[in-house]
Design a protein around this motif. Structure first.
Motif, PDB file in Angstrom:
ATOM      1  N   ALA A   1      14.021  23.410  21.446  1.00  0.00           N
ATOM      2  CA  ALA A   1      14.484  22.449  20.448  1.00  0.00           C
ATOM      3  C   ALA A   1      16.007  22.357  20.415  1.00  0.00           C
ATOM      4  N   GLY A   2      16.682  23.407  20.882  1.00  0.00           N
ATOM      5  CA  GLY A   2      18.144  23.382  20.918  1.00  0.00           C
ATOM      6  C   GLY A   2      18.715  22.558  22.055  1.00  0.00           C
ATOM      7  N   GLY A   3      17.831  22.039  22.922  1.00  0.00           N
ATOM      8  CA  GLY A   3      18.295  21.216  24.034  1.00  0.00           C
ATOM      9  C   GLY A   3      19.057  22.024  25.065  1.00  0.00           C
TER      10      GLY A   3
ATOM     11  N   MET B   1      19.557  28.201  22.371  1.00  0.00           N
ATOM     12  CA  MET B   1      19.257  28.796  21.072  1.00  0.00           C
ATOM     13  C   MET B   1      20.459  28.780  20.137  1.00  0.00           C
ATOM     14  N   LYS B   2      21.646  29.046  20.661  1.00  0.00           N
ATOM     15  CA  LYS B   2      22.839  29.088  19.792  1.00  0.00           C
ATOM     16  C   LYS B   2      23.051  27.746  19.108  1.00  0.00           C
ATOM     17  N   HIS B   3      22.832  26.667  19.853  1.00  0.00           N
ATOM     18  CA  HIS B   3      22.996  25.338  19.270  1.00  0.00           C
ATOM     19  C   HIS B   3      21.938  25.101  18.194  1.00  0.00           C
ATOM     20  N   PHE B   4      20.705  25.552  18.453  1.00  0.00           N
ATOM     21  CA  PHE B   4      19.644  25.368  17.460  1.00  0.00           C
ATOM     22  C   PHE B   4      20.007  26.092  16.161  1.00  0.00           C
ATOM     23  N   ILE B   5      20.476  27.334  16.282  1.00  0.00           N
ATOM     24  CA  ILE B   5      20.828  28.109  15.090  1.00  0.00           C
ATOM     25  C   ILE B   5      21.988  27.448  14.342  1.00  0.00           C
ATOM     26  N   ASP B   6      22.987  26.998  15.085  1.00  0.00           N
ATOM     27  CA  ASP B   6      24.124  26.341  14.437  1.00  0.00           C
ATOM     28  C   ASP B   6      23.694  25.076  13.704  1.00  0.00           C
TER      29      ASP B   6
ATOM     30  N   PHE C   1      20.429  24.179  12.679  1.00  0.00           N
ATOM     31  CA  PHE C   1      19.388  24.291  11.653  1.00  0.00           C
ATOM     32  C   PHE C   1      19.548  25.519  10.758  1.00  0.00           C
ATOM     33  N   GLY C   2      20.459  26.418  11.110  1.00  0.00           N
ATOM     34  CA  GLY C   2      20.665  27.608  10.299  1.00  0.00           C
ATOM     35  C   GLY C   2      20.975  27.328   8.839  1.00  0.00           C
ATOM     36  N   PRO C   3      21.841  26.327   8.544  1.00  0.00           N
ATOM     37  CA  PRO C   3      22.169  26.068   7.130  1.00  0.00           C
ATOM     38  C   PRO C   3      20.970  25.759   6.253  1.00  0.00           C
TER      39      PRO C   3
END
Length: 469
Positions: free
Chosen positions: A235-237, A241-246, A248-250
Motif C-alpha cells: 500500500a505504500g507504493g 513501508m516508511k512512506h505508508f507509515i508517514d 497513515f501513521g497520523p
C-alpha cells in the motif's frame, strides 16, 4: 515420521488434533469422559477425511489406529505426543498434567491447545515442567496449518526442536513464540477486531452480516496470502513501508476505534447479535456450515499452492514427502489421490479437463520413474505429449479416492506410449481411460530426438515387461 499420539479432551479442537495425527499415519489414543465423545470425534473425522486429502496431489499415508480409553493413564502410556484440549480452567489443566506425568513417558511432548494461558502458568505445579509447552491451533485443526508453539526457559532445545519437527511432519506451521504473553499472538488480533465489531453492532452501525462481508470481500482475502505488514508495504507504493507509515501513521491519533474500551455484553446486546446471526446463517446447520467452510478453505489454499505462496507453499513442502516411489508393475500405480472440490463443475462431477490433468500427472510420474525427472529436464531434454485419446466411462465426484494404473505400451527410440486406467478405489470401477503418445524432445531445438541412453534403456525395459498385458 509417525508414532503414537494421546488426545486428552475430544471436543472440536481435540477432535481436529486427532484427525490431523490420524490422517498422517499416527496411532491416536483418545481420553474424554463425555459419553458422546466417540460420536463427536467421529463426525469431525468424517469432515477431515473428506477435506484434508483434497489439498494434495498424492495420497496421504494409510490412517493410523484410533482407540478410545477409559483413563488418562491408559491413553498416554507409550505416547510420544500428548495433546491436552480440556476446558480453559487453569486448575483443571494443572490437575490433568499431574495425572499425565504420573503415567506418561518422561520424553514425551505435552502440548496444550490453550488460547489464553501462558506456558509458565501451565508448568506451575508440574512434576516435570520442561515437558509442557503451548501448541495453540486454529479451527479446523485438520486444515488450518498455524500452530502457536509457546515455550519458556524451562523447555530444553531438544524438546522444542523435536516438537517443531513433529508439527512440520503433520503439514502444520509451528510459529515459535519465544516470549510468552496472554493470548499469544494471533488471538490478540482477533480480540481487537472482535471488540470493534461489538461496538459497531451495539451502536447500530452494522449488522453481523455486514461486518462479515467487509472482511471476506476485502482485507480478509489480502490477509490470507500477505498478512498485515506485507499488505501495508504494498500500500505504500514504490516508497515502501516508511512512506505508508508517514502517510497513515497520523490516523492512529484519530478516534476511529474503541479498542481500549469494551462494550458491556448485556442480555440485550447478546440477543441482538444472536438474532442477526440467525438471520444471516440460521438456514444452515452447523455441519453444513463446516462443510461450506472446509470447501472454501480447500479452494483458497489450493490456489495459493499454484502460486507457491503462504499456506500453499507449506502444503507443497509437505506434499514433497508424500510422493510415492513407483514400482515397475505391471501395471504401474502412477497416481493415487482424492478428487478435490475445485475439480468439479456445475454438474456436480469432475470436469473433463481434470481427467486430462490427472492423466498428465500420471505421465509425469512415469517420466520421473524412467529418469526423465526435473534434473533431466533442466539439462535440456523431456517428453512432449503429441496425441491423447480419453474415454469418459463414469462420473467422479469430490472426495472420492482414485488410482491410475498405467502400462508402457510402446517404448522405442523417441517414442513413448502409455495406456492409463483411472479407477475408483472403493469398488475398482474404471472411470476413464487414456491412450497417450509422447515424443522425446530436445528443449533447446524444440525438436524430437532420441532420449539419453539410460532413459531409453528404462523405457525399453518397461515396454518389454508390460507387453504381455
Amino acid at each position: 515420521m509417525a508414532g503414537t499420539a494421546a488426545i486428552i479432551g475430544g471436543g472440536v479442537i481435540g477432535g481436529g488434533w486427532a484427525a490431523r495425527f490420524l490422517l498422517n499415519g499416527w496411532d491416536v489414543r483418545v481420553f474424554d469422559p463425555d459419553p458422546e465423545a466417540t460420536r463427536k470425534i467421529g463426525e469431525v473425522l468424517d469432515n477431515a477425511r473428506n477435506a484434508l486429502p483434497m489439498l494434495y496431489d498424492f495420497a496421504l499415508p494409510d490412517e493410523g489406529k484410533l482407540s478410545f480409553h477409559p483413563t488418562m493413564s491408559e491413553a498416554v502410556a507409550g505416547a510420544e505426543w500428548i495433546q491436552e484440549s480440556v476446558p480453559e480452567r487453569l486448575e483443571l489443566k494443572r490437575k490433568v498434567y499431574q495425572t499425565l506425568q504420573e503415567h506418561c513417558d518422561a520424553n514425551a511432548v505435552i502440548g496444550s491447545s490453550t488460547s489464553g494461558f501462558k506456558p509458565s502458568e501451565l508448568q506451575g505445579c508440574a512434576t516435570r515442567p520442561d515437558q509442557i509447552v503451548v501448541t495453540h491451533p486454529f479451527n479446523p485443526v485438520y486444515l488450518l496449518p498455524l500452530i502457536e508453539l509457546v515455550t519458556t526457559d524451562r523447555n530444553p532445545s531438544e524438546l522444542i526442536n523435536g516438537a517443531k519437527e513433529t508439527l512440520t511432519s503433520l503439514g502444520l506451521y509451528p510459529l515459535h513464540v519465544k516470549k510468552e504473553i496472554d493470548a499469544h499472538i494471533a488471538d490478540r488480533f482477533l480480540e481487537a477486531v472482535w471488540r470493534e465489531a461489538l461496538w459497531l453492532i451495539k451502536d447500530g452501525i452494522a449488522t453481523t452480516e455486514e461486518i462479515d462481508n467487509a472482511i471476506r470481500y476485502g482485507f480478509g482475502i489480502r490477509w490470507a496470502q500477505m498478512g498485515l505488514f506485507e499488505t501495508y508495504r504494498v500500500a505504500g507504493g514504490e516508497a515502501g513501508m516508511k512512506h505508508f507509515i508517514d502517510q497513515f501513521g497520523p490516523c492512529l491519533q484519530w478516534p476511529w476505534t474503541k479498542l481500549m474500551d469494551v462494550p458491556e455484553l448485556t442480555d440485550e446486546l447478546a440477543q441482538m447479535i444472536a438474532d442477526q446471526s440467525d438471520a444471516q446463517s440460521g438456514h444452515l446447520s452447523i455441519r453444513e456450515l463446516e462443510r461450506k467452510r472446509d470447501g472454501n478453505l480447500i479452494a483458497m489454499m489450493r490456489a495459493l499452492r499454484q502460486q507457491d505462496n503462504a499456506a500453499g507453499r507449506l502444503i507443497n513442502e509437505h506434499q514433497a514427502g508424500l510422493r510415492p516411489v513407483l514400482k515397475d508393475g505391471p501395471p504401474i500405480i502412477s497416481a493415487r489421490r482424492v478428487i478435490p472440490i475445485d475439480w468439479t463443475d456445475y454438474n456436480g462431477h469432475m470436469n473433463e479437463g481434470r481427467y486430462g490433468q490427472l492423466f498428465s500427472d500420471a505421465a509425469d510420474a512415469i517420466m520421473t520413474h524412467v529418469g526423465a525427472d526435473d534434473a533431466y529436464i533442466a539439462a535440456g531434454n523431456s517428453y512432449f505429449t503429441a496425441e491423447t485419446n480419453i474415454k469418459f466411462l463414469s462420473e467422479a465426484h469430490a472426495g472420492e479416492k482414485v488410482v491410475v494404473e498405467s502400462l508402457v505400451t510402446q517404448g522405442e527410440g523417441k517414442k513413448l506410449r502409455c495406456y492409463h486406467e483411472m479407477k475408483r478405489e472403493a469398488d475398482g470401477e474404471i472411470l476413464a481411460t487414456s491412450d497417450q503418445f509422447m515424443l522425446h524432445v530436445n528443449l533447446e531445438s524444440r525438436r524430437s530426438c532420441d532420449p539419453l541412453p539410460e532413459v531409453l534403456a528404462r523405457v525399453e525395459a518397461l515396454a518389454a515387461l508390460h507387453k504381455e498385458n
